[in-house]
Scaffold this active site. Structure first.
Site, PDB file in Angstrom:
ATOM      1  CD  GLU A   1      -2.201  -0.987   2.990  1.00 19.37           C
ATOM      2  OE1 GLU A   1      -3.003  -1.846   3.310  1.00 19.37           O
ATOM      3  OE2 GLU A   1      -1.857  -0.069   3.746  1.00 19.37           O
TER       4      GLU A   1
ATOM      5  CB  CYS B   1       2.098   7.114   4.037  1.00 19.49           C
ATOM      6  SG  CYS B   1       2.393   5.777   5.184  1.00 19.49           S
TER       7      CYS B   1
ATOM      8  CB  CYS C   1       5.434  -6.061   9.464  1.00 21.06           C
ATOM      9  SG  CYS C   1       6.625  -5.366  10.630  1.00 21.06           S
TER      10      CYS C   1
ATOM     11  CB  CYS D   1       2.999  -3.629  16.844  1.00 24.00           C
ATOM     12  SG  CYS D   1       4.761  -3.330  16.623  1.00 24.00           S
TER      13      CYS D   1
ATOM     14  CB  CYS E   1       0.278  -2.779  13.923  1.00 29.06           C
ATOM     15  SG  CYS E   1       0.711  -2.592  12.176  1.00 29.06           S
TER      16      CYS E   1
ATOM     17  CB  CYS F   1      -0.717   0.538   9.594  1.00 29.04           C
ATOM     18  SG  CYS F   1       0.873  -0.185   9.482  1.00 29.04           S
TER      19      CYS F   1
HETATM   20  N1  SAH Z   1       7.037  -0.370  11.158  1.00 27.97           N
HETATM   21  C1  SAH Z   1       7.290   0.995  11.355  1.00 27.97           C
HETATM   22  C2  SAH Z   1       6.610   1.889  10.338  1.00 27.97           C
HETATM   23  C3  SAH Z   1       5.223   1.510   9.896  1.00 27.97           C
HETATM   24  S1  SAH Z   1       3.920   1.692  11.049  1.00 27.97           S
HETATM   25  C4  SAH Z   1       6.896   1.406  12.768  1.00 27.97           C
HETATM   26  O1  SAH Z   1       6.289   0.607  13.472  1.00 27.97           O
HETATM   27  O2  SAH Z   1       7.247   2.518  13.158  1.00 27.97           O
HETATM   28  C5  SAH Z   1       3.613   3.451  11.112  1.00 27.97           C
HETATM   29  C6  SAH Z   1       2.963   3.928  12.379  1.00 27.97           C
HETATM   30  O3  SAH Z   1       1.569   3.545  12.443  1.00 27.97           O
HETATM   31  C7  SAH Z   1       3.605   3.357  13.635  1.00 27.97           C
HETATM   32  O4  SAH Z   1       3.792   4.341  14.626  1.00 27.97           O
HETATM   33  C8  SAH Z   1       2.576   2.355  14.067  1.00 27.97           C
HETATM   34  O5  SAH Z   1       2.741   2.030  15.413  1.00 27.97           O
HETATM   35  C9  SAH Z   1       1.280   3.047  13.733  1.00 27.97           C
HETATM   36  N2  SAH Z   1       0.106   2.158  13.680  1.00 27.97           N
HETATM   37  C10 SAH Z   1       0.049   0.877  13.304  1.00 27.97           C
HETATM   38  N3  SAH Z   1      -1.226   0.403  13.400  1.00 27.97           N
HETATM   39  C11 SAH Z   1      -1.988   1.412  13.844  1.00 27.97           C
HETATM   40  C12 SAH Z   1      -3.389   1.551  14.147  1.00 27.97           C
HETATM   41  N4  SAH Z   1      -4.225   0.542  13.978  1.00 27.97           N
HETATM   42  N5  SAH Z   1      -3.818   2.748  14.598  1.00 27.97           N
HETATM   43  C13 SAH Z   1      -2.966   3.787  14.727  1.00 27.97           C
HETATM   44  N6  SAH Z   1      -1.645   3.726  14.463  1.00 27.97           N
HETATM   45  C14 SAH Z   1      -1.156   2.539  14.025  1.00 27.97           C
HETATM   46 FE1  SF4 Z   2       5.379  -3.823  11.871  1.00 30.33          FE
HETATM   47 FE2  SF4 Z   2       3.039  -2.635  12.353  1.00 30.33          FE
HETATM   48 FE3  SF4 Z   2       4.786  -2.958  14.348  1.00 30.33          FE
HETATM   49 FE4  SF4 Z   2       5.306  -1.180  12.416  1.00 30.33          FE
HETATM   50  S1  SF4 Z   2       3.629  -1.101  13.871  1.00 30.33           S
HETATM   51  S2  SF4 Z   2       6.740  -2.713  13.265  1.00 30.33           S
HETATM   52  S3  SF4 Z   2       4.395  -2.249  10.619  1.00 30.33           S
HETATM   53  S4  SF4 Z   2       3.759  -4.616  13.182  1.00 30.33           S
END
Ligand code: SAH
Ligand code: SF4
Length: 406
Positions: free
Chosen positions: A126, A139, A146, A150, A153, A384
């Site tokens: 994406e 973005c 990944c 997390c 996420c 994301c």
């Molecule tokens: N992997 C990297 C970059 C991609 S995620 C990282 O984790 O930093 C980009 C941002 O979106 C990160 O801060 C992540 O924690 C946040 N994010 C992921 N899922 C989300 C969600 N469902 N709601 C809000 N922020 C989210």
């Molecule tokens: Fe991976 Fe999502 Fe965690 Fe970023 S926030 S490191 S994309 S699992």
């Protein structure tokens, strides 16, 4: 990719050749090659040694400053040379499998990439464009899926297929600029590229799918094109890499690229961060904060952004806010509060708006800029990883329907 962080099953492919449909040959994409790799490609195509540098910069300029979409558009090269190049090379963008445009102007592309092997399904990623009054942010993704999980996420629930090549990283920027018309007028003599003030995409953030620091080598090649003033021409201050905290690679990324850094913090003590951002078990907060303090070139006008997702009843109390201020003491920092974007099957809720504001006020009073990220493109699921999963779901249900019909 650095040896410290090579993950099992994560390949870091060289820019791979693309099968061109209808032809029995593979064509190499010139997009995303480093200057040396581009010269090698031209050498292979029979361009004489003393012409290499000039041809390289003509192609570089046509691609990145002017936005040529086909080799035939590079009119600074002779017709004969264009034809010779087209036999072996392409500058095709990634293929769009879906484009969604939100009521608020956010645009999201689901892109289909070339499969690594013939017969495999095309992997998808994406890219999201978010226009705002004073800037436009693109973005981009760094990996397909990944490896990190997390807990809030959605990308983390998708299995990692592979790292993106430099071609695919640069390709996202090129494609977005094609789609929104962000190139200089092709007829005008504008070899310098579009001036900054006229650009729609002013900022690039590595906040799409994947963990950029697990794909550092390809990212470096791609970003060198993004911040080259004769290339895509984005200033390093307008490129932000977001990491979940791959500590050993943070300093290296700073030294090798010098782009802005964002840290997905989300919790201020290890116990909670272990749960939300599990890489914290490997690199706990103390190490992460030290890596931030050591990040090269920090000062009051060049701060680290700390991203903090607001999860109701989990990390949104004023005690957490107090802990955050304490944790960031001495680091030139800004805090980006992100309302949690919910997705089906996840048990978290977004904090109440009043609580988010209280939290923001607390850290503002402590002297930190703490913008609340406005939710954008929710009608097209711009968070994301969500569009991809939705499209996979649609496809799965279509498959089921087709099967039932049979
Ligand atoms: N992997 C990297 C970059 C991609 S995620 C990282 O984790 O930093 C980009 C941002 O979106 C990160 O801060 C992540 O924690 C946040 N994010 C992921 N899922 C989300 C969600 N469902 N709601 C809000 N922020 C989210
Ligand atoms: Fe991976 Fe999502 Fe965690 Fe970023 S926030 S490191 S994309 S699992």
């Amino acid at each position: 990719m650095g040896s410290v962080e090579t993950r099992p099953g994560v390949s870091s492919p060289e820019p791979h050749d693309k099968m061109v449909l209808g032809q029995n040959s593979y064509k190499k994409n010139l997009m995303g090659l480093s200057p040396d790799q581009l010269e090698d490609a031209l050498r292979q195509c029979g361009i004489k040694e003393k012409q290499l540098r000039m041809r390289r910069s003509q192609i570089w300029n046509a691609l990145y400053a002017r936005g040529a979409t086909g080799l035939q558009d590079i009119v600074t090269l002779s017709k004969d040379l264009r034809a010779r190049l087209a036999k072996d090379f392409t500058i095709d963008r990634p293929e769009i499998s879906q484009e969604l445009i939100s009521g608020d102007g956010t645009r999201k592309w689901l892109l289909k990439l070339a499969p690594e092997r013939e017969g495999e399904n095309a992997p998808e990623i994406e890219t999201v464009y978010i226009p705002e009054e004073t800037r436009g942010t693109l973005c981009i993704s760094s990996q397909i899926g990944c490896t990190l999980n997390c807990s809030f996420c959605h990308t983390g629930t998708q299995k990692l297929v592979r790292n993106l090549t430099a071609e695919e990283i640069v390709g996202q920027i090129m494609l977005a600029r094609d789609q929104i018309g962000d190139w200089p007028n092709q007829e005008a003599d504008n070899s310098e590229g579009l001036p900054e003030a006229e650009r729609k995409i002013t900022n690039i953030v590595l906040m799409g799918m994947g963990e950029p620091l697990y794909n550092l080598e390809n990212l470096k090649t791609a970003m060198a094109i993004a911040y080259d003033s004769a290339g895509l021409g984005y200033s390093k201050r307008r490129i932000t890499l977001s990491t979940s905290g791959v500590v050993p690679m943070i300093g290296k990324a700073g030294a090798d690229m010098g782009v802005m850094l964002a840290i997905s913090l989300h919790a201020v003590h290890d116990e909670l961060r272990d749960e939300l951002v599990p890489i914290n078990k490997k690199y706990p907060l103390k190490q992460l904060m030290q890596a931030c303090r050591d990040y090269p070139g920090l000062n009051n006008s060049r701060r680290i952004t700390f991203e903090y997702v607001m999860l109701k009843g989990v990390n949104d109390s004023l005690t957490d806010a107090r802990g955050l201020v304490k944790l960031l003491k001495g680091i030139p920092a800004k805090i980006n509060l992100i309302p949690f974007n919910p997705w089906p099957g996840n048990h978290y809720e977004c904090s109440d708006w009043a609580q988010i504001e209280k939290f923001a006020d607390f850290i503002n009073d402590a002297g930190y800029a703490s913008p609340i990220r406005r939710p954008r493109g929710r009608d097209i699921m711009a968070a994301c990883g969500q569009l991809k999963s939705q499209s996979e779901k649609i496809r799965a249900s279509e498959r089921r329907k087709a099967k039932n019909a049979q």
